[in-house]
Write an enzyme that holds these catalytic residues in place. Structure first.
Site, mmCIF file in Angstrom:
data_model
loop_
_atom_site.group_PDB
_atom_site.id
_atom_site.type_symbol
_atom_site.label_atom_id
_atom_site.label_comp_id
_atom_site.label_asym_id
_atom_site.label_seq_id
_atom_site.Cartn_x
_atom_site.Cartn_y
_atom_site.Cartn_z
ATOM 1 N N HIS A 95 -14.004 -15.624 19.501
ATOM 2 C CA HIS A 95 -13.512 -16.415 18.336
ATOM 3 C C HIS A 95 -13.329 -15.441 17.163
ATOM 4 C CE1 HIS A 95 -13.667 -19.733 21.106
ATOM 5 N NE2 HIS A 95 -12.612 -20.440 20.366
ATOM 6 N N CYS A 122 3.995 -7.624 19.295
ATOM 7 C CA CYS A 122 2.615 -7.824 19.327
ATOM 8 C C CYS A 122 2.272 -7.210 17.878
ATOM 9 C CB CYS A 122 1.971 -6.787 20.166
ATOM 10 S SG CYS A 122 2.206 -7.319 21.789
ATOM 11 N N HIS A 155 -5.354 -14.124 22.794
ATOM 12 C CA HIS A 155 -5.570 -14.269 24.239
ATOM 13 C C HIS A 155 -6.862 -14.589 24.724
ATOM 14 C CE1 HIS A 155 -2.179 -11.262 24.601
ATOM 15 N NE2 HIS A 155 -2.852 -10.515 23.653
ATOM 16 N N HIS A 178 -5.499 -10.552 17.848
ATOM 17 C CA HIS A 178 -5.139 -9.290 17.275
ATOM 18 C C HIS A 178 -3.954 -9.214 16.863
ATOM 19 C CE1 HIS A 178 -3.988 -7.089 21.166
ATOM 20 N NE2 HIS A 178 -3.477 -8.387 21.346
ATOM 21 N N GLU A 183 -5.535 -9.090 29.957
ATOM 22 C CA GLU A 183 -5.274 -9.623 28.555
ATOM 23 C C GLU A 183 -4.418 -11.046 28.796
ATOM 24 O OE1 GLU A 183 -3.455 -7.497 25.138
ATOM 25 O OE2 GLU A 183 -1.566 -8.180 25.948
ATOM 26 N N HIS A 202 -1.616 -12.728 17.382
ATOM 27 C CA HIS A 202 -1.624 -13.571 18.510
ATOM 28 C C HIS A 202 -3.014 -13.461 18.941
ATOM 29 C CE1 HIS A 202 -0.374 -9.571 19.829
ATOM 30 N NE2 HIS A 202 -0.892 -9.888 21.128
#
Length: 141
Positions: free
Chosen positions: A78, A37, A43, A27, A125, A41
């Site tokens: 994914h 952010c 997670h 996201h 996260e 990137h």
């Protein structure tokens, strides 16, 4: 998987079910206030879903664990969260992801004859950061 313990939700239901799962997703938060952010990137999100109720279905479940995993994992694993329609008009922060997961789970539960309720969603996260979403009474209306 390492066993996790989460904040408890006080309730008076007879049964409480907790389902842990994880998925990988990317996201970005397109706001200058988001710092790093702002860049795409990823997670490995860890999610805990808490469901409670007084009645069981004919099989003896509040809900089958597999149904919860299929609902959340298949939807987000994914993927790029920004591409999901529920994030069309909002940024896919961890807080809003937790709220969206709750909405999806509760919609599924609303169709069950035993009427369980989703009391809490936790989205981790990173190893050191997580969000807890607990619905208010008006969320159930």
């Amino acid at each position: 998987m390492m066993q996790q313990f989460y904040p408890q939700v006080p309730h008076t239901f007879r049964f409480e079910l907790n389902k842990d799962m994880h998925f990988s997703a990317a996201h970005f938060i397109p706001s200058k206030d988001a710092g790093k952010c702002q860049q795409m990137h990823g997670h490995t999100y860890f999610v805990n879903v808490t469901i409670a109720g007084n009645g069981l279905d004919p099989t003896g479940f509040l809900i089958d664990f597999k149904e919860i995993k299929n609902l959340v994992h298949k939807k987000y694993d994914h993927t790029v969260l920004n591409d999901h329609p529920e994030f069309k008009d909002m940024f896919p922060t961890t807080e809003l992801l937790a709220q969206q997961i709750w909405q999806s789970v509760q919609e599924l539960l609303n169709n069950r004859t035993n009427h369980p309720s989703c009391l809490q969603i936790i989205v981790r996260e990173t190893p050191t950061s997580y969000v807890v979403f607990r619905p208010t009474e008006e969320d159930f209306r």
